[in-house]
Design a protein around this motif. Structure first.
Motif, short mmCIF file in Angstrom:
data_model
loop_
_atom_site.label_atom_id
_atom_site.label_comp_id
_atom_site.label_asym_id
_atom_site.label_seq_id
_atom_site.Cartn_x
_atom_site.Cartn_y
_atom_site.Cartn_z
N GLY A 140 5.65 3.21 -12.05
CA GLY A 140 5.67 1.85 -11.49
C GLY A 140 7.08 1.30 -11.34
N LYS A 146 0.83 -1.21 0.00
CA LYS A 146 0.00 0.00 0.00
C LYS A 146 0.87 1.26 0.00
N SER A 197 2.29 1.54 -3.48
CA SER A 197 1.22 1.88 -4.42
C SER A 197 0.83 3.35 -4.29
N ARG A 244 3.52 5.41 -5.83
CA ARG A 244 3.44 5.33 -7.28
C ARG A 244 2.35 6.28 -7.81
N LYS A 245 1.23 6.30 -7.11
CA LYS A 245 0.12 7.15 -7.55
C LYS A 245 0.45 8.63 -7.40
N ASP A 260 -0.51 -1.85 -10.17
CA ASP A 260 0.26 -1.94 -8.93
C ASP A 260 0.58 -3.37 -8.52
N GLU A 261 -0.19 -4.34 -9.00
CA GLU A 261 0.08 -5.74 -8.64
C GLU A 261 1.44 -6.22 -9.14
#
Length: 377
Positions: free
Chosen positions: A101, A7, A10, A13-14, A358-359
């Protein structure tokens, strides 16, 4: 990777996705990377590598090899068209190549190295500027600080849409093409459009060059590709014939030598056509990329890492047609660039609705970690 770490990465990254910066302008992105790493116990931090580039160094207790893991800081001059909460906040700029990413993956690798440092040798995490223009790797390598991080092995990945999610795409030897942006300038003479015979318009020569350039690879023994990407004839002035023209094309080949031969043939072709129409012809070049060449020993480490993780592996037979400036590291180190499938239904790279899944972050971290385990533990 536990859920809280994923999290964190992620969310990071966002944030990077919302504030994209173009090649050579990655100042705020670099600040965000430094902020993320402020509580990570690295041994050395090098800044201003080839511009805004950053390297974090983790040193082992024993002497050993140096390995480098690289990601890219820059975004693209593309207006994003997406229905996502973390949409780009910068008009006309976006991370639709997935570099956000890639940065999250290398940041996650930093968190893992903080927990378990290398036993021997040195691990370098490189956040490289200006990959999209082909200028970043060159600037980093030619900079005065590169000797301090010069690796024995260098590794990088690129997410690849239209392949199964988490699939590893790997190949020995040529992996991505060499390319060059060619700018052809034709100079004739203006005249009044009522008396075109008094001037020397480059219009016909420009048309012939556009057609002939794209047919040029037919004469080459090895794979090559010419794509005309832009052309301009004169100015918008209905009372004047054009006196100048510009044609721009991207030239590609699987080897640097073949690309250079293609450039030589393209120049000769343009000069012949220019001479036929009594035009001055000159050339310029931009966005020059070396072929990305995977070393067999580096390939072994990457292939073994994917096998240990039980990932689906695709052994690529034909090199990819796109270019990557990571190829320049091949001149100085044993390198491996591999692909990581980002989903069969994922939009292609550089499309305005691409968003990095994100996975893939834990998968990317795990592959690099398995390589580190082989080299440094």
């Amino acid at each position: 990777m536990d859920n809280s770490t994923l999290k964190k990465l992620s969310n990071f990254r966002k944030t990077l996705h919302q504030y994209p910066e173009l090649s050579g302008e990655e100042k705020e992105t670099a600040k965000r990377i430094l902020e993320f790493f402020k509580d990570v116990p690295v041994d050395r931090t090098l800044t201003e590598l080839g511009g805004e580039g950053i390297a974090f160094v983790f040193e082992g207790k024993e002497a050993g090899l140096t390995s480098l893991y690289r990601c890219e800081l820059d975004a693209l001059p593309i207006r994003e068209q997406n229905q996502i909460p973390h949409l780009s906040k910068v008009s006309g700029k976006s991370h639709v190549c997935g570099h956000d990413g890639h940065m999250a993956i290398i940041s996650g690798l930093g968190l893992k190295l903080a927990e378990k440092r290398p036993n021997k040798g040195k691990v370098v995490l490189l956040f490289q500027p200006a990959e999209e223009t082909g200028e970043g790797a060159k600037a980093v390598i030619e900079g005065p600080k590169f000797e301090e991080i010069k690796p024995d092995f260098a590794f990088a990945l690129h997410n690849l849409p239209h392949y199964d999610t988490h699939q590893v795409l790997i190949k020995k030897g040529a992996f991505a093409t060499a390319s060059a942006g060619m700018i052809i300038r034709l100079k004739g003479r203006n005249s009044h459009s009522a008396h075109p015979e008094a001037g020397n318009s480059p219009a016909l020569a420009m048309s012939k060059i556009i057609v002939a350039l794209e047919k040029l690879p037919e004469a080459m023994k090895k794979f090559s590709l010419v794509t005309v990407i832009h052309a301009k004839l004169g100015e918008i002035a209905f009372g004047t014939t054009p006196g100048e023209a510009t044609v721009m094309a991207t030239l590609r080949a699987f080897e640097d030598e073949t690309r250079d031969l293609l450039i030589k043939y393209a120049e000769k072709l343009c000069q012949q056509i220019g001479k036929e129409y009594s035009l001055e012809v000159s050339f310029g070049y931009t966005e020059i990329f070396s072929a990305t060449h995977n070393d067999s020993e580096a390939w072994n480490y990457g292939n073994e890492a994917a096998k240990r993780l039980g990932l689906k592996i695709k052994h690529v037979r034909v090199p990819f047609r796109w270019s990557e400036d990571f190829g320049l590291f091949s001149h100085h180190s044993k390198t491996l660039l591999f692909g990581l499938g980002s989903g069969k239904k994922q939009p292609q790279l550089h499309e305005p609705n691409f968003d990095f899944p994100d996975e893939l972050i834990p998968t990317g971290v795990d592959i690099f970690w398995e390589i580190i385990e082989q080299l440094h533990h």
